[in-house]
Design a protein around this motif. Structure first.
Motif, PDB file in Angstrom:
ATOM      1  N   MET A  87      10.513  26.849 -10.016  1.00 45.53           N
ATOM      2  CA  MET A  87      11.062  25.653  -9.381  1.00 45.53           C
ATOM      3  C   MET A  87      10.412  25.541  -7.999  1.00 45.53           C
ATOM      4  O   MET A  87      10.512  26.449  -7.177  1.00 45.53           O
ATOM      5  CB  MET A  87      12.580  25.759  -9.232  1.00 45.53           C
ATOM      6  N   GLU A  88       9.715  24.442  -7.761  1.00 47.20           N
ATOM      7  CA  GLU A  88       9.060  24.238  -6.469  1.00 47.20           C
ATOM      8  C   GLU A  88       9.868  23.255  -5.630  1.00 47.20           C
ATOM      9  O   GLU A  88      10.261  22.193  -6.098  1.00 47.20           O
ATOM     10  CB  GLU A  88       7.649  23.698  -6.669  1.00 47.20           C
ATOM     11  N   ARG A  89      10.091  23.624  -4.383  1.00 45.93           N
ATOM     12  CA  ARG A  89      10.815  22.760  -3.446  1.00 45.93           C
ATOM     13  C   ARG A  89       9.927  22.506  -2.236  1.00 45.93           C
ATOM     14  O   ARG A  89       9.060  23.316  -1.897  1.00 45.93           O
ATOM     15  CB  ARG A  89      12.131  23.415  -3.024  1.00 45.93           C
ATOM     16  N   SER A  90      10.156  21.396  -1.578  1.00 45.56           N
ATOM     17  CA  SER A  90       9.292  21.017  -0.456  1.00 45.56           C
ATOM     18  C   SER A  90       9.885  21.526   0.852  1.00 45.56           C
ATOM     19  O   SER A  90      10.861  20.992   1.354  1.00 45.56           O
ATOM     20  CB  SER A  90       9.133  19.494  -0.389  1.00 45.56           C
ATOM     21  N   GLY A  91       9.307  22.601   1.381  1.00 46.95           N
ATOM     22  CA  GLY A  91       9.748  23.108   2.668  1.00 46.95           C
ATOM     23  C   GLY A  91      10.838  24.154   2.553  1.00 46.95           C
ATOM     24  O   GLY A  91      11.427  24.361   1.500  1.00 46.95           O
ATOM     25  N   LYS A  92      11.106  24.826   3.682  1.00 49.58           N
ATOM     26  CA  LYS A  92      12.106  25.883   3.732  1.00 49.58           C
ATOM     27  C   LYS A  92      13.493  25.251   3.841  1.00 49.58           C
ATOM     28  O   LYS A  92      13.876  24.736   4.892  1.00 49.58           O
ATOM     29  CB  LYS A  92      11.831  26.812   4.920  1.00 49.58           C
ATOM     30  N   LEU A  93      14.230  25.306   2.738  1.00 44.08           N
ATOM     31  CA  LEU A  93      15.534  24.645   2.673  1.00 44.08           C
ATOM     32  C   LEU A  93      16.691  25.633   2.739  1.00 44.08           C
ATOM     33  O   LEU A  93      17.843  25.222   2.647  1.00 44.08           O
ATOM     34  CB  LEU A  93      15.626  23.817   1.384  1.00 44.08           C
ATOM     35  N   GLY A  94      16.390  26.908   2.876  1.00 44.88           N
ATOM     36  CA  GLY A  94      17.445  27.889   3.036  1.00 44.88           C
ATOM     37  C   GLY A  94      17.700  28.707   1.793  1.00 44.88           C
ATOM     38  O   GLY A  94      17.650  28.198   0.669  1.00 44.88           O
ATOM     39  N   LEU A  95      18.010  29.996   2.002  1.00 44.30           N
ATOM     40  CA  LEU A  95      18.248  30.914   0.894  1.00 44.30           C
ATOM     41  C   LEU A  95      19.404  30.446   0.020  1.00 44.30           C
ATOM     42  O   LEU A  95      19.327  30.469  -1.206  1.00 44.30           O
ATOM     43  CB  LEU A  95      18.552  32.308   1.447  1.00 44.30           C
ATOM     44  N   GLY A  96      20.490  30.035   0.662  1.00 43.53           N
ATOM     45  CA  GLY A  96      21.668  29.625  -0.093  1.00 43.53           C
ATOM     46  C   GLY A  96      21.402  28.445  -1.001  1.00 43.53           C
ATOM     47  O   GLY A  96      21.815  28.440  -2.168  1.00 43.53           O
ATOM     48  N   THR A  97      20.698  27.447  -0.504  1.00 47.69           N
ATOM     49  CA  THR A  97      20.421  26.265  -1.329  1.00 47.69           C
ATOM     50  C   THR A  97      19.471  26.611  -2.472  1.00 47.69           C
ATOM     51  O   THR A  97      19.552  26.031  -3.558  1.00 47.69           O
ATOM     52  CB  THR A  97      19.826  25.116  -0.493  1.00 47.69           C
ATOM     53  N   ALA A  98      18.575  27.583  -2.240  1.00 49.52           N
ATOM     54  CA  ALA A  98      17.678  28.025  -3.324  1.00 49.52           C
ATOM     55  C   ALA A  98      18.494  28.652  -4.448  1.00 49.52           C
ATOM     56  O   ALA A  98      18.298  28.331  -5.633  1.00 49.52           O
ATOM     57  CB  ALA A  98      16.655  29.014  -2.780  1.00 49.52           C
ATOM     58  N   TYR A  99      19.404  29.537  -4.084  1.00 49.47           N
ATOM     59  CA  TYR A  99      20.209  30.176  -5.123  1.00 49.47           C
ATOM     60  C   TYR A  99      21.133  29.188  -5.825  1.00 49.47           C
ATOM     61  O   TYR A  99      21.313  29.259  -7.048  1.00 49.47           O
ATOM     62  CB  TYR A  99      21.009  31.335  -4.535  1.00 49.47           C
ATOM     63  N   ILE A 100      21.714  28.268  -5.081  1.00 44.05           N
ATOM     64  CA  ILE A 100      22.583  27.269  -5.720  1.00 44.05           C
ATOM     65  C   ILE A 100      21.785  26.459  -6.740  1.00 44.05           C
ATOM     66  O   ILE A 100      22.240  26.202  -7.862  1.00 44.05           O
ATOM     67  CB  ILE A 100      23.220  26.339  -4.675  1.00 44.05           C
ATOM     68  N   ALA A 101      20.574  26.051  -6.367  1.00 41.78           N
ATOM     69  CA  ALA A 101      19.710  25.323  -7.309  1.00 41.78           C
ATOM     70  C   ALA A 101      19.409  26.185  -8.531  1.00 41.78           C
ATOM     71  O   ALA A 101      19.416  25.704  -9.669  1.00 41.78           O
ATOM     72  CB  ALA A 101      18.415  24.902  -6.610  1.00 41.78           C
ATOM     73  N   GLY A 102      19.147  27.472  -8.300  1.00 42.23           N
ATOM     74  CA  GLY A 102      18.869  28.376  -9.403  1.00 42.23           C
ATOM     75  C   GLY A 102      20.075  28.598 -10.304  1.00 42.23           C
ATOM     76  O   GLY A 102      19.948  28.646 -11.536  1.00 42.23           O
ATOM     77  N   PHE A 103      21.248  28.711  -9.699  1.00 44.79           N
ATOM     78  CA  PHE A 103      22.469  28.875 -10.501  1.00 44.79           C
ATOM     79  C   PHE A 103      22.685  27.667 -11.415  1.00 44.79           C
ATOM     80  O   PHE A 103      23.006  27.822 -12.600  1.00 44.79           O
ATOM     81  CB  PHE A 103      23.683  29.035  -9.591  1.00 44.79           C
ATOM     82  N   LYS A 104      22.501  26.487 -10.866  1.00 45.83           N
ATOM     83  CA  LYS A 104      22.703  25.273 -11.671  1.00 45.83           C
ATOM     84  C   LYS A 104      21.678  25.215 -12.804  1.00 45.83           C
ATOM     85  O   LYS A 104      22.011  24.826 -13.929  1.00 45.83           O
ATOM     86  CB  LYS A 104      22.604  24.041 -10.774  1.00 45.83           C
ATOM     87  N   TRP A 105      20.450  25.598 -12.507  1.00 46.21           N
ATOM     88  CA  TRP A 105      19.392  25.633 -13.532  1.00 46.21           C
ATOM     89  C   TRP A 105      19.798  26.583 -14.648  1.00 46.21           C
ATOM     90  O   TRP A 105      19.662  26.271 -15.837  1.00 46.21           O
ATOM     91  CB  TRP A 105      18.088  26.070 -12.875  1.00 46.21           C
ATOM     92  N   ALA A 106      20.285  27.760 -14.291  1.00 42.28           N
ATOM     93  CA  ALA A 106      20.676  28.757 -15.290  1.00 42.28           C
ATOM     94  C   ALA A 106      21.861  28.282 -16.122  1.00 42.28           C
ATOM     95  O   ALA A 106      21.918  28.515 -17.336  1.00 42.28           O
ATOM     96  CB  ALA A 106      21.008  30.080 -14.598  1.00 42.28           C
ATOM     97  N   LEU A 107      22.816  27.609 -15.482  1.00 41.70           N
ATOM     98  CA  LEU A 107      24.004  27.141 -16.196  1.00 41.70           C
ATOM     99  C   LEU A 107      23.667  26.019 -17.181  1.00 41.70           C
ATOM    100  O   LEU A 107      24.407  25.807 -18.142  1.00 41.70           O
ATOM    101  CB  LEU A 107      25.071  26.666 -15.201  1.00 41.70           C
ATOM    102  N   GLU A 108      22.583  25.314 -16.939  1.00 41.13           N
ATOM    103  CA  GLU A 108      22.156  24.274 -17.877  1.00 41.13           C
ATOM    104  C   GLU A 108      21.514  24.872 -19.129  1.00 41.13           C
ATOM    105  O   GLU A 108      21.252  24.152 -20.094  1.00 41.13           O
ATOM    106  CB  GLU A 108      21.147  23.337 -17.190  1.00 41.13           C
ATOM    107  N   ARG A 109      21.284  26.186 -19.090  1.00 44.42           N
ATOM    108  CA  ARG A 109      20.685  26.886 -20.220  1.00 44.42           C
ATOM    109  C   ARG A 109      21.670  27.929 -20.745  1.00 44.42           C
ATOM    110  O   ARG A 109      22.829  27.908 -20.383  1.00 44.42           O
ATOM    111  CB  ARG A 109      19.347  27.477 -19.786  1.00 44.42           C
TER     112      ARG A 109
END
Length: 260
Positions: free
Chosen positions: A77-99
């Motif tokens: 998952m590529e994101r534009s710029g440093k958006l923070g560790l927490g937001t990265a994990y939240i995005a990853g959690f949602k991705w995992a829950l969709e699978r």
């Protein structure tokens, strides 16, 4: 046998109930090594790398590995710029829950978390029945290697401070090496998680605790990175210090969801 049949058999052989989420920013020295180390384990894991626009080409290295070898179990998952560790994990959690992943891991790219400990965290949840397994540096003393003493003391007493303020009985409250059962992430209201840095790790654990999930600390040895540059900063610790007070306030008045 048709090509698509071979492909389906190969995909089933590499299927996994577990996804390891690895956030990255400028980790070109480590990313291929950590991916190969995880995929070299006897237990099969999938990996989701979340890259925040690394200018050093980290994402390109991951793409190359996906194209050449690991397209069925390595994801980016590529994101534009440093958006923070927490937001990265939240995005990853949602991705995992969709699978269909049943177990979702957090792990750093720099080998401060030993990939060989992943099966131990998995076993705590899959075999022992815990909902959240924490790779703990402080459950059996202070198991940190090659950190400057000032940073060791800051981290250790930060966890002591969190326990004192919140009454939360976890020794390593700031740990970033974890395994969640799916239902934990389904229950936690991810969009209500406020913190982005160091305090994110505290908030996720404290929220799971307040909801009533079973938590186990698994002793691990934390080794300071050998390659690349640390992303820690004084602002991260400041967020954690003041964030803990807010978490304690929430603990008194917030209505937490019921476990799924």
């Amino acid at each position: 046998m048709p090509t698509f049949a071979f492909r389906n058999i190969f995909q089933r052989m590499n299927a996994s109930d577990s996804i390891v989420i690895i956030p990255t920013y400028n980790e070109k020295e480590n990313i291929e090594k950590i991916i190969r180390a995880v995929f070299g384990l006897e237990k099969k894991f999938h990996i989701l790398v979340i890259d925040d626009g690394s200018p050093d080409g980290t994402a390109q290295i991951v793409k190359g590995l996906m194209d050449r070898e690991f397209g069925d179990r390595l994801f980016l998952m590529e994101r534009s710029g440093k958006l923070g560790l927490g937001t990265a994990y939240i995005a990853g959690f949602k991705w995992a829950l969709e699978r269909d992943y049943e177990y979702v891991f957090e792990m750093d790219a720099d080998f401060s978390h030993d990939p060989n400990d992943l099966p131990r965290l998995y076993s705590a949840c899959a075999d022992e029945g815990y909902d959240l397994a924490i790779g703990s540096r402080y459950i059996s003393g202070v198991n940190v290697v090659n950190w400057p003493m000032g940073r060791v003391l800051m981290s250790y007493f930060a966890s002591k401070y969190v326990r004192f303020v919140t009454g939360f009985d976890v020794h390593d409250t700031t740990a970033g090496f974890k395994c969640y059962k799916r239902r934990v992430l389904q229950t936690i209201e991810l969009d209500k998680i406020r913190f982005k840095g160091y305090a994110f790790q505290i908030e996720m654990k404290y929220t799971a605790y307040k909801i009533g999930f079973k938590i186990k600390e698994v002793p691990v040895i934390f080794v300071n990175r050998r390659e690349g540059t640390s992303k820690m900063s004084g602002g991260i610790f400041s967020e954690a210090f003041f964030g803990v007070m807010r978490l304690r306030w929430d603990g008194w008045f917030r209505k937490y969801p019921t476990p799924l």
